[in-house]
Scaffold this motif. Structure first.
Motif, PDB file in Angstrom:
ATOM      1  N   LEU A 172       0.824  -1.210   0.000  1.00 33.60           N
ATOM      2  CA  LEU A 172       0.000   0.000   0.000  1.00 33.60           C
ATOM      3  C   LEU A 172       0.858   1.259   0.000  1.00 33.60           C
ATOM      4  O   LEU A 172       0.468   2.290  -0.561  1.00 33.60           O
ATOM      5  N   TRP A 173       2.008   1.195   0.647  1.00 33.16           N
ATOM      6  CA  TRP A 173       2.904   2.360   0.663  1.00 33.16           C
ATOM      7  C   TRP A 173       3.497   2.576  -0.725  1.00 33.16           C
ATOM      8  O   TRP A 173       3.588   3.705  -1.200  1.00 33.16           O
ATOM      9  N   TRP A 174       3.881   1.487  -1.391  1.00 28.03           N
ATOM     10  CA  TRP A 174       4.438   1.580  -2.740  1.00 28.03           C
ATOM     11  C   TRP A 174       3.357   1.962  -3.749  1.00 28.03           C
ATOM     12  O   TRP A 174       3.534   2.836  -4.577  1.00 28.03           O
ATOM     13  N   ARG A 175       2.220   1.298  -3.669  1.00 28.29           N
ATOM     14  CA  ARG A 175       1.041   1.528  -4.490  1.00 28.29           C
ATOM     15  C   ARG A 175       1.398   1.680  -5.982  1.00 28.29           C
ATOM     16  O   ARG A 175       1.249   2.769  -6.563  1.00 28.29           O
ATOM     17  N   PRO A 176       1.844   0.577  -6.606  1.00 20.42           N
ATOM     18  CA  PRO A 176       2.199   0.656  -8.030  1.00 20.42           C
ATOM     19  C   PRO A 176       0.988   0.848  -8.926  1.00 20.42           C
ATOM     20  O   PRO A 176       1.111   1.314 -10.062  1.00 20.42           O
ATOM     21  N   PHE A 177      -0.199   0.471  -8.411  1.00 17.16           N
ATOM     22  CA  PHE A 177      -1.463   0.625  -9.131  1.00 17.16           C
ATOM     23  C   PHE A 177      -2.496   1.137  -8.128  1.00 17.16           C
ATOM     24  O   PHE A 177      -2.285   1.055  -6.912  1.00 17.16           O
ATOM     25  N   PRO A 178      -3.619   1.672  -8.604  1.00 22.26           N
ATOM     26  CA  PRO A 178      -4.672   2.102  -7.674  1.00 22.26           C
ATOM     27  C   PRO A 178      -5.100   0.961  -6.745  1.00 22.26           C
ATOM     28  O   PRO A 178      -5.021  -0.222  -7.109  1.00 22.26           O
ATOM     29  N   VAL A 179      -5.540   1.324  -5.553  1.00 26.38           N
ATOM     30  CA  VAL A 179      -5.887   0.327  -4.532  1.00 26.38           C
ATOM     31  C   VAL A 179      -6.952  -0.638  -5.049  1.00 26.38           C
ATOM     32  O   VAL A 179      -6.896  -1.850  -4.784  1.00 26.38           O
ATOM     33  N   LEU A 180      -7.934  -0.128  -5.786  1.00 25.54           N
ATOM     34  CA  LEU A 180      -8.992  -0.995  -6.313  1.00 25.54           C
ATOM     35  C   LEU A 180      -8.419  -2.039  -7.279  1.00 25.54           C
ATOM     36  O   LEU A 180      -8.846  -3.196  -7.277  1.00 25.54           O
ATOM     37  N   VAL A 181      -7.446  -1.632  -8.072  1.00 20.49           N
ATOM     38  CA  VAL A 181      -6.804  -2.572  -8.993  1.00 20.49           C
ATOM     39  C   VAL A 181      -6.018  -3.624  -8.214  1.00 20.49           C
ATOM     40  O   VAL A 181      -6.040  -4.821  -8.555  1.00 20.49           O
ATOM     41  N   LEU A 182      -5.331  -3.215  -7.173  1.00 18.97           N
ATOM     42  CA  LEU A 182      -4.582  -4.155  -6.348  1.00 18.97           C
ATOM     43  C   LEU A 182      -5.515  -5.169  -5.690  1.00 18.97           C
ATOM     44  O   LEU A 182      -5.191  -6.361  -5.590  1.00 18.97           O
ATOM     45  N   LEU A 183      -6.680  -4.699  -5.250  1.00 18.23           N
ATOM     46  CA  LEU A 183      -7.659  -5.630  -4.657  1.00 18.23           C
ATOM     47  C   LEU A 183      -8.172  -6.623  -5.696  1.00 18.23           C
ATOM     48  O   LEU A 183      -8.332  -7.814  -5.411  1.00 18.23           O
ATOM     49  N   ARG A 184      -8.420  -6.127  -6.914  1.00 23.36           N
ATOM     50  CA  ARG A 184      -8.903  -7.008  -7.980  1.00 23.36           C
ATOM     51  C   ARG A 184      -7.848  -8.051  -8.356  1.00 23.36           C
ATOM     52  O   ARG A 184      -8.183  -9.115  -8.858  1.00 23.36           O
ATOM     53  N   GLY A 185      -6.592  -7.747  -8.090  1.00 20.87           N
ATOM     54  CA  GLY A 185      -5.539  -8.720  -8.354  1.00 20.87           C
ATOM     55  C   GLY A 185      -5.309  -9.661  -7.192  1.00 20.87           C
ATOM     56  O   GLY A 185      -5.027 -10.843  -7.393  1.00 20.87           O
ATOM     57  N   GLN A 186      -5.432  -9.172  -5.967  1.00 21.86           N
ATOM     58  CA  GLN A 186      -5.151  -9.998  -4.793  1.00 21.86           C
ATOM     59  C   GLN A 186      -6.245 -11.031  -4.527  1.00 21.86           C
ATOM     60  O   GLN A 186      -5.951 -12.169  -4.141  1.00 21.86           O
ATOM     61  N   ILE A 187      -7.488 -10.662  -4.729  1.00 22.74           N
ATOM     62  CA  ILE A 187      -8.592 -11.577  -4.416  1.00 22.74           C
ATOM     63  C   ILE A 187      -8.530 -12.870  -5.232  1.00 22.74           C
ATOM     64  O   ILE A 187      -8.646 -13.968  -4.669  1.00 22.74           O
ATOM     65  N   PRO A 188      -8.331 -12.820  -6.565  1.00 22.27           N
ATOM     66  CA  PRO A 188      -8.210 -14.081  -7.309  1.00 22.27           C
ATOM     67  C   PRO A 188      -7.035 -14.939  -6.838  1.00 22.27           C
ATOM     68  O   PRO A 188      -7.119 -16.171  -6.855  1.00 22.27           O
ATOM     69  N   LYS A 189      -5.964 -14.311  -6.406  1.00 19.64           N
ATOM     70  CA  LYS A 189      -4.808 -15.079  -5.924  1.00 19.64           C
ATOM     71  C   LYS A 189      -5.151 -15.820  -4.632  1.00 19.64           C
ATOM     72  O   LYS A 189      -4.692 -16.951  -4.409  1.00 19.64           O
ATOM     73  N   LEU A 190      -5.960 -15.205  -3.784  1.00 23.33           N
ATOM     74  CA  LEU A 190      -6.426 -15.881  -2.564  1.00 23.33           C
ATOM     75  C   LEU A 190      -7.336 -17.059  -2.913  1.00 23.33           C
ATOM     76  O   LEU A 190      -7.251 -18.127  -2.298  1.00 23.33           O
TER      77      LEU A 190
END
Length: 312
Positions: A172-190
């Motif tokens: 979150l500190w680095w935030r290479p992409f918007p937070v919503l995009v990061l969530l859309r990427g993390q959820i499928p990985k879980l």
């Protein structure tokens, strides 16, 4: 520059040392069992080795969705699918703490996004956080259910929570992409990690062992814990086999069963990696075709004006 170059041989030397230690541990574990157990496991699995080698198709689509969330539209879904397969295959075959496929991933992401390095790094963060989440959930459920109370499950929960918070905070500190995009990427990985419990259940089924929630939970928890605690050992060589033997013993099965589960699991990983190499060949051909095709701004069929040519 000189400092970076001098560090590279040291890093390669450390990786080689870890690989040698891992292979030594694996050979030591295997040397405790007879070849009859290997033959028995392969014969018992039989034609089941075919679906076993393709078992990754159960959870890999979710990994593809994790990458796709970071790639702009229009997405090349077939290439993303084959890229995940081949990158995972390289990571299985190249002893580098699971990172062997990332240069290949970066190479092919350059044709899909202007930020391939950010995509690769963010995806690795997703991978690490989801792995910690799998360890956390498995350990917490084992502690709550009273499975194998001799293990310090709650201590493992505390460590994984701490490391997860650090990684999530860093992302979150680095935030290479918007937070919503990061969530859309993390959820499928879980979700991908959740589906990976199918592997343990299928391995027990192939070996004629009863598939129960308790068995699947403890074996998966021990695998996740060994991957987290011994991440420095390439491919978890020997370490994961010992974890499987320990889990099977705790569950009232024999160490021989744990050895056979580990053997078939390695077979699955090698078969999957082999298919991934075929995907890599296809991707390389496709990339070569892209580079040889004419650019849109230079159509090949347009006549070229030459000095002295007659105009109609």
């Amino acid at each position: 520059m000189t400092q970076t170059v001098s560090k590279a041989p040291k890093r390669r030397g450390l990786n080689s040392l870890m690989l040698i230690l891992g292979l030594g541990l694996l050979m030591w574990v295997w040397a405790q069992f007879s070849l009859d157990l290997v033959r028995q496991a392969l014969v018992q699995a039989g034609w089941g080795l075919v679906p076993l080698g393709l078992l990754g198709l159960v959870w890999m689509p979710w990994d593809v969705l994790a990458t796709a969330a970071l790639v702009p539209s229009p997405r090349r879904w077939m290439r993303l699918f084959l890229l995940e397969w081949s990158s995972d295959g390289f990571s299985r075959l190249i002893p580098s703490a699971g990172l062997g496929g990332e240069p290949f991933r970066y190479r092919h992401l350059r044709s899909m996004t202007t930020q391939p390095a950010k995509v690769v790094l963010a995806y690795r963060m997703f991978h690490a956080i989801s792995g910690l989440a799998a360890t956390l959930v498995g350990a917490a459920l084992c502690a709550y259910s009273g499975i194998s109370p001799g293990h310090s499950w709650m201590h493992l929960v505390g460590v994984t929570v701490g490391v997860m918070l650090i990684l999530c905070g860093a992302l979150l500190w680095w935030r290479p992409f918007p937070v919503l995009v990061l969530l859309r990427g993390q959820i499928p990985k879980l979700v991908s990690r959740l589906f990976q419990v199918v592997e343990v259940a299928f391995l027990l089924f192939l070996l004629g062992q009863a598939v129960t929630p308790e068995r699947v939970l403890l074996i998966q928890a021990c695998l996740a814990a060994s991957t987290f605690l011994f991440a420095f050992v390439p491919g978890g060589l020997g370490v994961q086999e010992k974890a499987l033997m320990l889990a099977c013993t705790e569950l009232g099965m024999t160490t021989q069963v744990g050895f056979q589960v580990g053997l078939l699991r390695r077979c699955r990983q090698l078969l999957w990696a082999g298919y991934g190499m075929l995907a890599a060949i296809w991707l390389e051909d496709a990339l070569r075709s892209d580079s040889e095709s004419p650019a849109p701004s230079e159509p090949a069929d347009e006549p070229v004006a030459r000095p002295g040519s007659e105009s109609p």
